[in-house]
Design a protein around this motif. Structure first.
Motif, PDB file in Angstrom:
ATOM      1  N   ASP A  76       8.755 -21.353 -41.586  1.00  0.00           N
ATOM      2  CA  ASP A  76       7.716 -20.946 -40.641  1.00  0.00           C
ATOM      3  C   ASP A  76       6.345 -21.430 -41.091  1.00  0.00           C
ATOM      4  OD1 ASP A  76       9.474 -19.443 -38.941  1.00  0.00           O
ATOM      5  OD2 ASP A  76       9.508 -17.879 -40.490  1.00  0.00           O
ATOM      6  N   LYS A  78       2.752 -20.346 -41.133  1.00  0.00           N
ATOM      7  CA  LYS A  78       2.101 -19.029 -41.026  1.00  0.00           C
ATOM      8  C   LYS A  78       0.613 -19.186 -40.737  1.00  0.00           C
ATOM      9  CE  LYS A  78       4.071 -18.134 -44.983  1.00  0.00           C
ATOM     10  NZ  LYS A  78       4.514 -17.466 -46.225  1.00  0.00           N
ATOM     11  N   SER A  80      -2.348 -18.225 -37.710  1.00  0.00           N
ATOM     12  CA  SER A  80      -2.689 -17.453 -36.520  1.00  0.00           C
ATOM     13  C   SER A  80      -4.022 -17.945 -35.961  1.00  0.00           C
ATOM     14  CB  SER A  80      -2.780 -15.958 -36.854  1.00  0.00           C
ATOM     15  OG  SER A  80      -3.787 -15.728 -37.835  1.00  0.00           O
TER      16      SER A  80
END
Length: 337
Positions: A76, A78, A80
């Motif tokens: 993933d 990570k 945002s």
């Protein structure tokens, strides 16, 4: 800073400052354990930092100045964002994920390498060559990064070469997707199909082959072989890159903006616009041929539409391709009226 230091400086000192700038441009990072190279800000992929290549995403992300290992765990990414993203930024996001997926961690520490030598080691000779040419000479970088196209196109071609372009078949591997058909026809939209085997791609490629009086190829490998000898084929390579990029952009317009397919002249006009925008990147000695190619594409965009291969529909064509030909015939009849 460097600019103020040059004011009133001697020629010798100006030369030293220029050498420092050139040296900085030649330094890039090699990822080992990913614990010291910054994901966004350091140069470890392509020909500049990811912050530069994906500026619109970088400005709204919440994870600046963090190392690669902190943001990518092998599965993933990570990161945002401060706000939601539109369809165009979502495409950029998936491209960024594809780049992250190319990372292979090791037990070695991250390293700083010299990009102007194939050994990755600094030498006075390569430094001298760089300063003598008064700029960056990416002689030893992969051939994609040598093409005279904008950085965004370098990223696009890298994704295409690694089968990471987000066609519907590739997107279906990431999330559930019911319809994986090509937006130009009814075949499955793979990378090979969209850019090389689709009836629209074949028709456009035949135009380019006709202009250059060569067969540029029918798959990625045969088109990319011209990139290896970019010095001799730079105009051809810029044109083929513009074709691939224009086809992709039009496909995305169908997908995200609801644009409706009319005919191949739409793509030809997009190719013309791309080449006009890229003209400053063309070397001076090639600009006459470059302008001639643009004028020939313009001529073709104004000609009546033609059937596939310039003849009747070949038996190998799918039903969707025959439908495409029927649309061409209808459009031609309308033009004649």
């Amino acid at each position: 800073d460097g600019e103020s230091a040059e004011i009133g400086a001697s020629p010798f000192w100006k030369g030293v400052l220029w050498a420092c700038k050139a040296a900085k441009m030649g330094v890039r990072c090699r990822i080992g354990d990913g614990k010291s190279v910054r994901f966004w800000e350091d140069w470890w992929f392509g020909n500049c930092s990811l912050a530069t290549q994906f500026w619109d995403l970088y400005t709204i992300n919440n994870q600046k100045n963090l190392c690669v290992a902190n943001l990518w765990d092998g599965t993933d990414l990570k990161i945002s964002f401060r706000r939601g993203v539109n369809d165009a930024l979502m495409q950029d996001w998936w491209n960024l994920v594809s780049i992250a997926e190319s990372i292979t961690f090791s037990n070695d520490c991250d390293a700083i390498i010299w990009s102007f030598d194939s050994s990755s080691k600094f030498s006075v000779q390569t430094m001298y060559n760089t300063v003598s040419f008064r700029g960056v000479q990416p002689v030893y970088t992969p051939v994609i990064w040598n093409l005279q196209v904008p950085p965004r196109i370098h990223i696009f071609l890298w994704l295409l070469s690694n089968n990471k372009t987000l066609t519907r078949s590739n997107l279906a591997r990431r999330r559930s997707l019911e319809d994986v058909s090509c937006l130009f026809c009814s075949e499955i939209e793979t990378v090979h199909h969209l850019f090389f085997d689709c009836c629209v791609a074949r028709t456009l490629r035949s135009h380019v082959s006709d202009i250059f009086d060569i067969q540029i190829g029918s798959n990625y490998e045969s088109v990319a072989r011209w990139w290896v000898s970019n010095k001799r084929n730079s105009v051809l390579n810029m044109t083929s890159a513009a074709l691939l990029w224009s086809l992709w952009k039009l496909r995305n317009s169908f997908c995200f903006q609801g644009e409706i397919w009319r005919d191949e002249r739409v793509v030809l006009n997009r190719i013309i616009q791309a080449l006009k925008h890229w003209r400053p990147l063309c070397k001076e000695g090639n600009k006459e041929k470059y302008d001639w190619v643009v004028s020939r594409i313009l001529e073709k965009s104004r000609q009546p539409l033609r059937l596939i291969d310039g003849e009747s529909v070949p038996q190998r064509c799918s039903t969707s391709e025959r439908l495409y030909v029927m649309i061409l015939e209808s459009a031609n009849a309308h033009d004649l009226r």
